[in-house]
Scaffold this motif. Sequence first.
Motif, PDB file in Angstrom:
ATOM      1  N   PRO A 130     -24.356 -22.809  13.332  1.00  0.00           N
ATOM      2  CA  PRO A 130     -25.611 -22.248  13.844  1.00  0.00           C
ATOM      3  C   PRO A 130     -25.754 -20.814  13.362  1.00  0.00           C
ATOM      4  N   PRO A 131     -26.985 -20.387  13.106  1.00  0.00           N
ATOM      5  CA  PRO A 131     -27.171 -19.039  12.557  1.00  0.00           C
ATOM      6  C   PRO A 131     -26.807 -17.930  13.543  1.00  0.00           C
ATOM      7  N   PHE A 132     -26.919 -18.233  14.842  1.00  0.00           N
ATOM      8  CA  PHE A 132     -26.615 -17.222  15.850  1.00  0.00           C
ATOM      9  C   PHE A 132     -25.708 -17.821  16.925  1.00  0.00           C
ATOM     10  N   GLN A 133     -25.069 -16.935  17.644  1.00  0.00           N
ATOM     11  CA  GLN A 133     -24.269 -17.354  18.788  1.00  0.00           C
ATOM     12  C   GLN A 133     -24.493 -16.352  19.916  1.00  0.00           C
ATOM     13  N   TYR A 134     -24.671 -16.896  21.122  1.00  0.00           N
ATOM     14  CA  TYR A 134     -24.925 -16.054  22.291  1.00  0.00           C
ATOM     15  C   TYR A 134     -23.777 -16.250  23.274  1.00  0.00           C
ATOM     16  N   VAL A 135     -23.172 -15.155  23.675  1.00  0.00           N
ATOM     17  CA  VAL A 135     -22.014 -15.195  24.569  1.00  0.00           C
ATOM     18  C   VAL A 135     -22.327 -14.365  25.810  1.00  0.00           C
ATOM     19  N   MET A 136     -22.280 -14.995  26.970  1.00  0.00           N
ATOM     20  CA  MET A 136     -22.513 -14.290  28.230  1.00  0.00           C
ATOM     21  C   MET A 136     -21.176 -13.892  28.838  1.00  0.00           C
ATOM     22  N   CYS A 137     -21.044 -12.642  29.196  1.00  0.00           N
ATOM     23  CA  CYS A 137     -19.786 -12.119  29.725  1.00  0.00           C
ATOM     24  C   CYS A 137     -19.675 -12.426  31.217  1.00  0.00           C
ATOM     25  N   ALA A 138     -19.428 -13.680  31.513  1.00  0.00           N
ATOM     26  CA  ALA A 138     -19.216 -14.155  32.875  1.00  0.00           C
ATOM     27  C   ALA A 138     -18.288 -15.360  32.794  1.00  0.00           C
ATOM     28  N   ALA A 139     -17.330 -15.444  33.696  1.00  0.00           N
ATOM     29  CA  ALA A 139     -16.307 -16.491  33.644  1.00  0.00           C
ATOM     30  C   ALA A 139     -16.882 -17.844  34.035  1.00  0.00           C
ATOM     31  N   THR A 140     -16.374 -18.896  33.388  1.00  0.00           N
ATOM     32  CA  THR A 140     -16.780 -20.257  33.726  1.00  0.00           C
ATOM     33  C   THR A 140     -15.950 -20.770  34.899  1.00  0.00           C
ATOM     34  N   SER A 141     -16.481 -21.752  35.583  1.00  0.00           N
ATOM     35  CA  SER A 141     -15.793 -22.317  36.744  1.00  0.00           C
ATOM     36  C   SER A 141     -14.631 -23.200  36.299  1.00  0.00           C
ATOM     37  N   PRO A 142     -13.486 -23.138  37.013  1.00  0.00           N
ATOM     38  CA  PRO A 142     -12.367 -24.008  36.675  1.00  0.00           C
ATOM     39  C   PRO A 142     -12.509 -25.411  37.258  1.00  0.00           C
ATOM     40  N   ALA A 143     -13.521 -25.652  38.086  1.00  0.00           N
ATOM     41  CA  ALA A 143     -13.670 -26.948  38.754  1.00  0.00           C
ATOM     42  C   ALA A 143     -14.666 -27.838  38.034  1.00  0.00           C
ATOM     43  N   VAL A 144     -14.636 -27.810  36.702  1.00  0.00           N
ATOM     44  CA  VAL A 144     -15.531 -28.632  35.888  1.00  0.00           C
ATOM     45  C   VAL A 144     -14.687 -29.607  35.081  1.00  0.00           C
ATOM     46  N   ARG A 203     -24.180 -16.307  10.726  1.00  0.00           N
ATOM     47  CA  ARG A 203     -24.531 -16.876   9.420  1.00  0.00           C
ATOM     48  C   ARG A 203     -23.399 -16.697   8.415  1.00  0.00           C
ATOM     49  N   ASP A 204     -23.253 -17.688   7.541  1.00  0.00           N
ATOM     50  CA  ASP A 204     -22.364 -17.548   6.400  1.00  0.00           C
ATOM     51  C   ASP A 204     -23.046 -16.687   5.336  1.00  0.00           C
ATOM     52  N   ILE A 205     -22.253 -16.233   4.400  1.00  0.00           N
ATOM     53  CA  ILE A 205     -22.807 -15.397   3.323  1.00  0.00           C
ATOM     54  C   ILE A 205     -23.830 -16.207   2.533  1.00  0.00           C
ATOM     55  N   GLY A 206     -25.017 -15.659   2.409  1.00  0.00           N
ATOM     56  CA  GLY A 206     -26.073 -16.337   1.670  1.00  0.00           C
ATOM     57  C   GLY A 206     -26.984 -17.199   2.508  1.00  0.00           C
ATOM     58  N   ASP A 207     -26.654 -17.407   3.786  1.00  0.00           N
ATOM     59  CA  ASP A 207     -27.516 -18.214   4.648  1.00  0.00           C
ATOM     60  C   ASP A 207     -28.706 -17.387   5.127  1.00  0.00           C
ATOM     61  N   MET A 208     -29.855 -18.022   5.127  1.00  0.00           N
ATOM     62  CA  MET A 208     -31.102 -17.415   5.619  1.00  0.00           C
ATOM     63  C   MET A 208     -31.297 -15.998   5.096  1.00  0.00           C
ATOM     64  N   PRO A 209     -31.381 -15.838   3.786  1.00  0.00           N
ATOM     65  CA  PRO A 209     -31.574 -14.479   3.248  1.00  0.00           C
ATOM     66  C   PRO A 209     -32.911 -13.873   3.649  1.00  0.00           C
ATOM     67  N   GLU A 210     -33.868 -14.717   4.075  1.00  0.00           N
ATOM     68  CA  GLU A 210     -35.193 -14.200   4.411  1.00  0.00           C
ATOM     69  C   GLU A 210     -35.192 -13.329   5.659  1.00  0.00           C
ATOM     70  N   ILE A 211     -34.145 -13.427   6.503  1.00  0.00           N
ATOM     71  CA  ILE A 211     -34.117 -12.581   7.703  1.00  0.00           C
ATOM     72  C   ILE A 211     -33.134 -11.420   7.559  1.00  0.00           C
ATOM     73  N   SER A 212     -32.497 -11.318   6.437  1.00  0.00           N
ATOM     74  CA  SER A 212     -31.556 -10.212   6.228  1.00  0.00           C
ATOM     75  C   SER A 212     -32.320  -8.891   6.210  1.00  0.00           C
TER      76      SER A 212
END
Length: 502
Positions: free
Chosen positions: A62-76, A100-109
């Motif tokens: 995926p071109p982007f990754q979103y990480v929320m700084c909050a712990a996940t529940s252990p009861a899943v 993105r890998d090198i060369g991916d989506m150059p139009e948004i660079s």
Amino acid sequence: MAWVLKMDEVIESGLAHDFDASLSGIGQELGASAYSMSDVLALPIFKQEDSSLPPDSETKHPPFQYVMCAATSPAVKLHDETLTYLNQGQSYEIRMLDNRDIGDMPEISGKLVKSIIRVVFHDRRLQYTEHQQLEGWKWNRPGDRLLDLDIPMSVGVIDIKTNPSQLNAVEFLWDPGKRTSAFIQVHCISTEFTPRKHGGEKGVPFRIQVDTFKQTENGEYTDHLHSASCQIKVFKPKGADRKQKTDREKMEKRTAHEKEKYQPSYDTTILTECSPWPDTPTAFVNNSPTPTPTFTSAQHSTYSVPDSNSSSPNHQGDGTSQGSGDQLHPSATIQETQQWLLKHRFSTYTRLFSNFSGADLLKLTREDLVQICGPADGIRLYNALKSRSVRPRLTIYVCQEPLRSIQLERQQDATNGDDNNGAIYVYHAIYLEEMAASEVTRKLALVFNIPLHQINQVYRQGPTGIHILVSDQMVQNFQDESCFLVTTIKAENGEGFHIILK
């Protein structure tokens, strides 16, 4: 008998000979020189399965990754989606990462992209009635938003915008090549959308979803790039910490074998890829006062929502009741029903009731309307259909004292007789909702058609004819349905009037 024993010996010896021969044959066929794993893998069946798997070079990230700084529940459980507990109103960081890998989506660079962060319902049932649910929340929490961006703590976000009509979403621009962190605050709690029964109800889960778009040729950010979301539950302040601790303690009591069925708790929550939110990206506006919305019916008759300074629709300033035109009659046509809905601020449901006549709408029960329109609008629509007015906090009756009665007042005192002049006293009802002296002054001016700026003071006649200034405290101590005769006298300076309540 001897013949039978001899036959048994012959059969046993023959079987033993055949078994030895078969073993020797197996040894010769499966010798080390004759067996090769590469020859087996070269068989067509394995070649077909191998060719169906994509090579590693074709795996797309995926071109982007979103990480929320909050712990996940252990009861899943292992194969279930992660669940993260959040505290109401607390700021949580969402890191916007360029994957993105090198060369991916150059139009948004070197260019900006737009991301919209939303808090939405996880349950499909609530997603279908999202608008009604959010309107009900807005009714109970006027002026609040479901989702806010903590701007002082956020990093790398540009041109932050919110839409007053979308309380659950915020948008901003950011540069994928620079460090970006958006700190969000969720103000709704999971139990606010749970039907109240006996207390201790289980809260509904929400989703935090991020949709990212790039700029098109016409300059609008409508070209979808990536979407990801995660499941959350929101608790009152510090409630998420207690819930996390409870889940952890429950897992510690389980056996090692049972623990293998559950996911470990991670310090951060990674949002997983999903489909874009069905709403097309709209132009958000800045936080500024919005004009009063107007709605136009099919006959181009415009109705506007009354502002906060107007008289109550149930209690007019002059004390008159509502006209019959405000009631929906069973004989109303479909077009007249649509106009009635617009006039009473139910424009959201005109399409839903597009084929309803007055009789059709009046047949719906309170439960039907709550289920269709949600609790807030459903009850409001039911009360409007039944013409239920809000009971005022206080009602008083006022009558302008006739001039002849004033002239005869001294004669009555002299003769100690009753007033038998036959004068008819017509009273007006004044409905008080604010219980304030200013409200009494304002509504007296409306009833007796006196310019408000010409009324200097309002007095109440007390014992021995003294004049007592009407204050908020006095109004709050009026008895309900009290009757007053109203007299106006000129002010001492000759400018304006004083009103006396007898």
